[in-house]
Design a protein around this motif. Structure first.
Motif, mmCIF file in Angstrom:
data_model
loop_
_atom_site.group_PDB
_atom_site.id
_atom_site.type_symbol
_atom_site.label_atom_id
_atom_site.label_comp_id
_atom_site.label_asym_id
_atom_site.label_seq_id
_atom_site.Cartn_x
_atom_site.Cartn_y
_atom_site.Cartn_z
ATOM 1 N N VAL A 187 -66.763 27.605 62.051
ATOM 2 C CA VAL A 187 -65.606 27.884 61.203
ATOM 3 C C VAL A 187 -65.749 29.268 60.598
ATOM 4 O O VAL A 187 -66.708 29.554 59.882
ATOM 5 C CB VAL A 187 -65.479 26.824 60.091
ATOM 6 N N ALA A 188 -64.793 30.146 60.903
ATOM 7 C CA ALA A 188 -64.821 31.501 60.363
ATOM 8 C C ALA A 188 -64.326 31.497 58.927
ATOM 9 O O ALA A 188 -63.582 30.597 58.510
ATOM 10 C CB ALA A 188 -63.938 32.417 61.214
ATOM 11 N N PRO A 189 -64.741 32.475 58.123
ATOM 12 C CA PRO A 189 -64.243 32.576 56.741
ATOM 13 C C PRO A 189 -62.730 32.741 56.724
ATOM 14 O O PRO A 189 -62.111 33.133 57.723
ATOM 15 C CB PRO A 189 -64.952 33.833 56.209
ATOM 16 N N PRO A 190 -62.083 32.440 55.614
ATOM 17 C CA PRO A 190 -60.624 32.563 55.518
ATOM 18 C C PRO A 190 -60.161 33.977 55.881
ATOM 19 O O PRO A 190 -60.713 34.968 55.402
ATOM 20 C CB PRO A 190 -60.333 32.243 54.049
ATOM 21 N N GLY A 191 -59.160 34.052 56.725
ATOM 22 C CA GLY A 191 -58.603 35.346 57.121
ATOM 23 C C GLY A 191 -59.391 36.051 58.201
ATOM 24 O O GLY A 191 -59.023 37.168 58.600
ATOM 25 N N GLN A 192 -60.464 35.440 58.718
ATOM 26 C CA GLN A 192 -61.295 36.062 59.750
ATOM 27 C C GLN A 192 -61.218 35.226 61.015
ATOM 28 O O GLN A 192 -61.000 34.011 60.978
ATOM 29 C CB GLN A 192 -62.748 36.191 59.284
ATOM 30 N N ILE A 193 -61.452 35.882 62.146
ATOM 31 C CA ILE A 193 -61.461 35.173 63.422
ATOM 32 C C ILE A 193 -62.883 34.893 63.899
ATOM 33 O O ILE A 193 -63.107 34.045 64.751
ATOM 34 C CB ILE A 193 -60.680 35.991 64.488
ATOM 35 N N LEU A 194 -63.849 35.627 63.332
ATOM 36 C CA LEU A 194 -65.255 35.493 63.719
ATOM 37 C C LEU A 194 -66.084 35.046 62.522
ATOM 38 O O LEU A 194 -65.802 35.420 61.383
ATOM 39 C CB LEU A 194 -65.802 36.820 64.249
ATOM 40 N N THR A 195 -67.110 34.254 62.792
ATOM 41 C CA THR A 195 -68.060 33.911 61.744
ATOM 42 C C THR A 195 -68.960 35.108 61.453
ATOM 43 O O THR A 195 -68.960 36.105 62.194
ATOM 44 C CB THR A 195 -68.934 32.714 62.166
ATOM 45 N N GLY A 196 -69.756 35.002 60.378
ATOM 46 C CA GLY A 196 -70.628 36.115 60.020
ATOM 47 C C GLY A 196 -71.636 36.450 61.101
ATOM 48 O O GLY A 196 -71.880 37.623 61.412
ATOM 49 N N LYS A 197 -72.250 35.416 61.704
ATOM 50 C CA LYS A 197 -73.221 35.656 62.776
ATOM 51 C C LYS A 197 -72.544 36.191 64.030
ATOM 52 O O LYS A 197 -73.061 37.089 64.706
ATOM 53 C CB LYS A 197 -73.987 34.372 63.090
ATOM 54 N N GLN A 198 -71.381 35.642 64.366
ATOM 55 C CA GLN A 198 -70.656 36.152 65.538
ATOM 56 C C GLN A 198 -70.297 37.620 65.356
ATOM 57 O O GLN A 198 -70.426 38.435 66.286
ATOM 58 C CB GLN A 198 -69.394 35.316 65.773
ATOM 59 N N GLU A 199 -69.882 37.968 64.163
ATOM 60 C CA GLU A 199 -69.510 39.351 63.857
ATOM 61 C C GLU A 199 -70.707 40.280 64.029
ATOM 62 O O GLU A 199 -70.604 41.350 64.654
ATOM 63 C CB GLU A 199 -68.985 39.404 62.417
ATOM 64 N N GLY A 218 -67.480 41.817 55.095
ATOM 65 C CA GLY A 218 -68.418 41.452 54.045
ATOM 66 C C GLY A 218 -69.123 40.136 54.294
ATOM 67 O O GLY A 218 -69.937 39.695 53.485
ATOM 68 N N TYR A 219 -68.832 39.475 55.414
ATOM 69 C CA TYR A 219 -69.455 38.187 55.734
ATOM 70 C C TYR A 219 -70.547 38.304 56.800
ATOM 71 O O TYR A 219 -71.053 37.292 57.282
ATOM 72 C CB TYR A 219 -68.392 37.193 56.233
ATOM 73 N N GLU A 220 -70.895 39.525 57.170
ATOM 74 C CA GLU A 220 -71.873 39.710 58.243
ATOM 75 C C GLU A 220 -73.181 38.992 57.896
ATOM 76 O O GLU A 220 -73.688 39.086 56.779
ATOM 77 C CB GLU A 220 -72.131 41.200 58.462
ATOM 78 N N GLU A 221 -73.723 38.280 58.891
ATOM 79 C CA GLU A 221 -74.914 37.466 58.651
ATOM 80 C C GLU A 221 -75.805 37.500 59.885
ATOM 81 O O GLU A 221 -75.331 37.502 61.017
ATOM 82 C CB GLU A 221 -74.499 36.024 58.339
ATOM 83 N N ARG A 222 -77.126 37.524 59.626
ATOM 84 C CA ARG A 222 -78.116 37.509 60.701
ATOM 85 C C ARG A 222 -78.848 36.177 60.704
ATOM 86 O O ARG A 222 -78.855 35.464 59.710
ATOM 87 C CB ARG A 222 -79.124 38.657 60.537
#
Length: 921
Positions: free
Chosen positions: A41-53, A177-181
């Motif tokens: 599930v991507a954050p609101p308003g995003q198409i990619l999750t933090g890890k995918q991004e 701002g949701y980028e995640e590793r």
């Protein structure tokens, strides 16, 4: 908490290790579940999750960096680079550059580097550096594929690619701002194991190195008949266990170690070997009994004797073997008290631990550990120990354990003293990592003449550094098995340096004028003729070219077919386009490059059908002999082996010729002179104005003091209070820290802004890593959505590829963690931590810890093929190359393979346009 930059010895205590491993395994499993159960599930308003991004960004940046690094070898690369290089296309805008990442790094972190920031655009960058680099690129120096080995340029390119990728991935943020590793827990066993090195190397038993467990465990007296009478000599007792568990005890004289060193030099020419420790007949004494030396049965062992040396008529030192204090037949309490006060003397103890360090250092090299000379040295002529020798081994083992315990106490006390500074060091760390932290530190040094005038946190940092340096000096010159040898070498070098003369030379001479005159002599080109430097280098290269001709003539005669030889030579001298076509043909048909060259119509002369058949038969024989060691087909395989050898010789001879042509070009000496003017002269002016010559005497005094302190510590008994030893080394640093601070202060106030510019340059790099470029961020969601709207990518396929990349990264980290833990459990070798590196983290300076771990994984998995096979028979060299490849495959067995990515690469054009905008400032 501050961790000292010295080995940590918690690993010596096995208690609690099983519980720690269980906890760590649970953490790893929990982290893996977190990776596998990553929310879709991507954050609101995003198409990619933090890890995918993040991992989409990483993949696209990786592809772009790989293209740009490889494109640098093109002769036209700099013309498409942009300012300050000239281009036939006119001014290249940052928004149109084919190399936006390298252009950004060059403009912001290379061109504005202190020294280079004053270089003129046309005179230096365009007319000299660009001309030189384009000339080098046009020469097409051979690649790794041509030589069947990793060239230095290829290794440098791989390392550069990884570092640039790390810098861009960590530095350029995403817009959401949701980028995640993927994150794993801190790997405590690995970090601890990386520091548990110093003492484990010195442990007497249980230290396996490349299949061998070796300890120089004792010393015995051996008798040998010489002509008329018997002569006694020292024999060092080695306890050995191989990888199969077979144990042996052998005795070796000092000369045997020397002969082993000589044999290894013969068997492995060019291999860098540690030197044999100097012969040392000194003994070591310990005040008090050792457990194995309390009974009468062992009193005749050399380690329990009063080994007071006396001088014989020939001037050599002897040891009184049976000289003991008289004892009554029935020991009394008074005799026991005398035993407690009587020193236990271990004969040739310093030599023993030095030779142990020598053997273990040799065994750290797998190639040396497998040599016949090493196997014979460790296993031939085993001996049987008597009771006296067994007692000597036991006493020396206990002395090793006492030595290790003393070192552990030293480090523990030093660590406790450093711990008291934690509060101040945390404040210092925050000051450094904050904006302009380095600039503020050096500004403080510029303004304050003494350490006592510094701010409190900087004074406490100086106190912490004093403990660090004291621990380092102790570790180098006292703690290691090879410390006595290293200390003796340092003393010899120190005694040979004429510090007073050196000081006066620096004080009176003008180094800039001297070097300028030398350059005028070597680089002058009278009437446009070659300079002296060009003539010297050309003569050297000419000799190198001639040295290849002899082997070429020899191999040509063995091939005995001029057409084969001419065809191979024609390939080496062909245009690069022709070479690329032939290489592509070899790859497509899955045949050896030699076969593709011989059957190519693009090269002369054309071969007769019989010659083509002969070549194919030789290739078949070669393959069979290399893989199956078929002696019947070896004669046919030799022809193909000679052709491969000839191609390599032709290639290297051409490389030398191309380098000669570069040296002879007029721009080469001009570029060298400009580089000298840019870098050397400003530093010389600073050192001259700062009166650096005074520091020569300060350094000499510091080393004199080190010698006195270490010598006194060596003379102390192991029962000496470790607090006293710690304080002596800390006081040593305290007596000289003001001279070092004075040197840094004087240089800084006379630098004409040079160091301020250098700090500003470093702050610029840190600012990029912390906040990214000023022009904006990468909007990966907008990039992905735009590609979907335009029908460029299939959403399902692209998301599947991104998820496979995320999963692969998680599995790869898990695999690397397991491999590292296994390695640390199997062996205890590794570099000691550098001073201070355990206190600061990569994240303090903007480098993400997960990205640093990825770089470490790639470094460990990279192949490392050397060029030490030149002297081998071609068939043997090929077998060795394939064996190295198989060894690399074994080391990476089970490593998750990167999934195939096709759909995501369709995003590259749009990503490149976005990247240009972000890096355009």
């Amino acid at each position: 908490m501050i961790e000292l930059a010295i080995p940590s010895y918690k690993g010596l205590l096995d208690s609690g290790s099983t519980l720690t491993d269980d906890i760590q395994t649970a953490r790893v499993e929990e982290d893996n579940m977190a990776v596998e159960n990553n929310s879709d599930v991507a954050p609101p308003g995003q198409i990619l999750t933090g890890k995918q991004e993040h991992y989409l960004k990483r993949e696209l940046i990786s592809q772009q960096v790989e293209f740009e690094i490889s494109d640098l070898s093109s002769p036209t690369a700099l013309q498409r680079f942009g300012a300050p290089f000239r281009s036939k296309f006119g001014e290249v805008s940052p928004l149109n550059s084919d190399l936006p990442i390298l252009r950004y790094i060059f403009v912001h972190h290379v061109r504005n580097f202190p020294f280079l920031d004053h270089a003129k655009e046309k005179e230096f960058w365009q007319d000299k550096l660009q001309v030189f680099l384009e000339s080098f690129a046009n020469k097409h120096i051979s690649s790794s594929e041509d030589r069947l080995e990793e060239t230095k340029r290829r290794k440098l390119a791989l390392k550069s690619r990884k570092l640039v990728e790390l810098m861009m991935v960590s530095g350029i943020p995403t817009a959401s701002g949701y980028e995640e590793r993927i994150r794993f827990s801190e790997i405590d066993p690995i970090d601890r194991g990386a520091q548990d090195q110093g003492l484990l190397v010195n442990m007497p038993d249980g230290h396996e190195i490349n299949g061998w467990t070796v300890n120089v465990a004792g010393v015995r007296m051996a008798s040998e008949k010489r002509m008329v009478r018997h002569r006694t000599h020292a024999q060092f007792i080695l306890t050995v266990k191989d990888s199969e568990g077979k144990e042996a005890v052998v005795g070796r004289r000092y000369g045997d170690f020397v002969r082993l060193h000589r044999s290894l030099r013969t068997d492995l020419p060019g291999k860098v070997l540690p030197s044999v420790p100097k012969k040392n007949k000194s003994s070591l004494s310990h005040l008090g009994p050792l457990s194995a030396g309390g009974d009468d049965s062992s009193l005749s062992s050399v380690s329990t004797q009063d080994t007071t040396p006396i001088q014989d008529d020939s001037g050599s030192l002897r040891v009184l073997i049976n000289h003991r204090l008289p004892r009554s037949r029935n020991p009394t309490p008074k005799d026991s008290m005398e035993d407690l006060r009587r020193p236990v003397v271990l004969w040739r103890e310093t030599q023993r631990v030095g030779l142990r360090a020598f053997i273990r250092t040799l065994l750290q090299n797998p190639q040396i550990a497998q040599t016949k000379a090493m196997q014979l040295f460790l296993t031939s002529d085993p001996i049987t120990l008597n009771e006296e020798e067994i007692g000597d081994l036991s006493r020396r083992k206990e002395m090793d354990e006492l030595r290790v315990e003393e070192q552990r106490k030293f480090y523990e006390i030093a660590r406790q003293r450093a711990k008291e500074l934690d509060v101040y060091m945390e404040r210092f760390r925050k000051d450094i990592i904050n904006s302009n932290g380095l600039t503020k530190l050096f500004q403080e040094i510029r303004e304050k003449e003494k350490i006592e005038d510094l701010s409190v946190q900087y004074q406490k940092f100086a106190e912490w550094l004093r403990i660090e340096v004291a621990a380092t000096v102790y570790h180098l010159f006292l703690a290691e098995d090879n410390s006595p040898e290293l200390f003796a070498q340092a003393k010899r070098i120190h005694s040979l340096i004429p510090y007073t003369i050196l000081k006066n030379v620096i004080r009176i001479a003008n180094p800039a004028a001297v070097m300028s005159g030398v350059l005028d002599l070597f680089l002058a080109q009278p009437f446009g003729a070659k300079s002296l430097m060009q003539r010297i280098l050309a003569l050297t290269l000419h000799d190198g070219i001639k040295t290849f001709q002899g082997p070429i003539d020899s191999v040509t005669a063995k091939i005995n077919d001029p057409a084969f030889c001419e065809k191979l030579k024609d390939f080496c001298n062909a245009d690069e386009d022709v070479k690329d076509l032939i290489r592509a043909k070899a790859t497509e048909d899955r045949i050896d490059l030699i076969v593709a060259i011989l059957q190519s119509d693009l090269l002369l002369p054309e071969l007769e059908p019989g010659q083509v058949e002969r070549a194919f038969n030789a290739y078949a024989a070669w393959t069979n002999v290399v893989e199956n060691v078929d002696s019947e087909m070896k004669a046919g395989a030799q022809l193909f082996a000679y052709m491969k050898q000839l191609l390599k010789l032709y290639t290297r001879q051409r490389d030398k010729t191309m380098m000669l042509s570069i040296i002879e070009e007029p721009v080469s000496p001009q570029l060298f002179r400009d580089l000298f003017t840019i870098f050397y002269e400003p530093l010389v002016r600073v050192y001259k104005s700062a009166n650096v010559y005074n520091s020569v005497t300060d350094f000499a005094d510091f080393f004199d003091d080190i010698i006195q302190v270490v010598t006194k510590a060596q003379a102390q008994d192991l029962s000496t209070d470790p607090n006293q030893t710690v304080q002596s080394f800390i006081d040593l640093c305290g007596r000289h820290e003001h001279n070092f601070y004075k040197f840094v202060h004087e240089v800084h106030i006379h630098d004409n802004g040079l160091f301020d510019n250098l700090m500003a340059w470093l702050e610029g790099i840190l600012a990029f890593l912390r906040t990214g470029p000023r022009s904006g961020k990468l909007d990966m969601n907008a990039l992905f959505q735009g590609a979907l709207d335009m029908g460029q990518v299939d959403k399902g396929g692209a998301i599947k590829e991104i998820n496979s990349l995320v999963k692969w990264q998680g599995e790869r980290k898990k695999w690397h963690q397991d491999k590292t833990r296994q390695k640390m459990a199997a062996e205890s070798l590794g570099p000691a931590a550098a001073p201070g590196q355990t206190y600061f983290k990569g994240s303090d300076f903007g480098l993400n810890e997960a990205d640093l771990q990825d770089l470490e994984i790639e470094d460990e998995n990279s192949s490392d093929e050397g060029v030490e096979d030149d002297e081998l028979d071609p068939i043997a060299a090929e077998r060795k190359r394939r064996a190295r490849k198989q060894d690399h495959l074994r080391r990476t067995a089970g490593e998750p393979q990167k999934p195939e990515v096709k759909e995501l690469h369709k995003l590259q054009p749009g990503f490149l346009a976005m990247l240009r905008n972000v890096l355009a400032d």
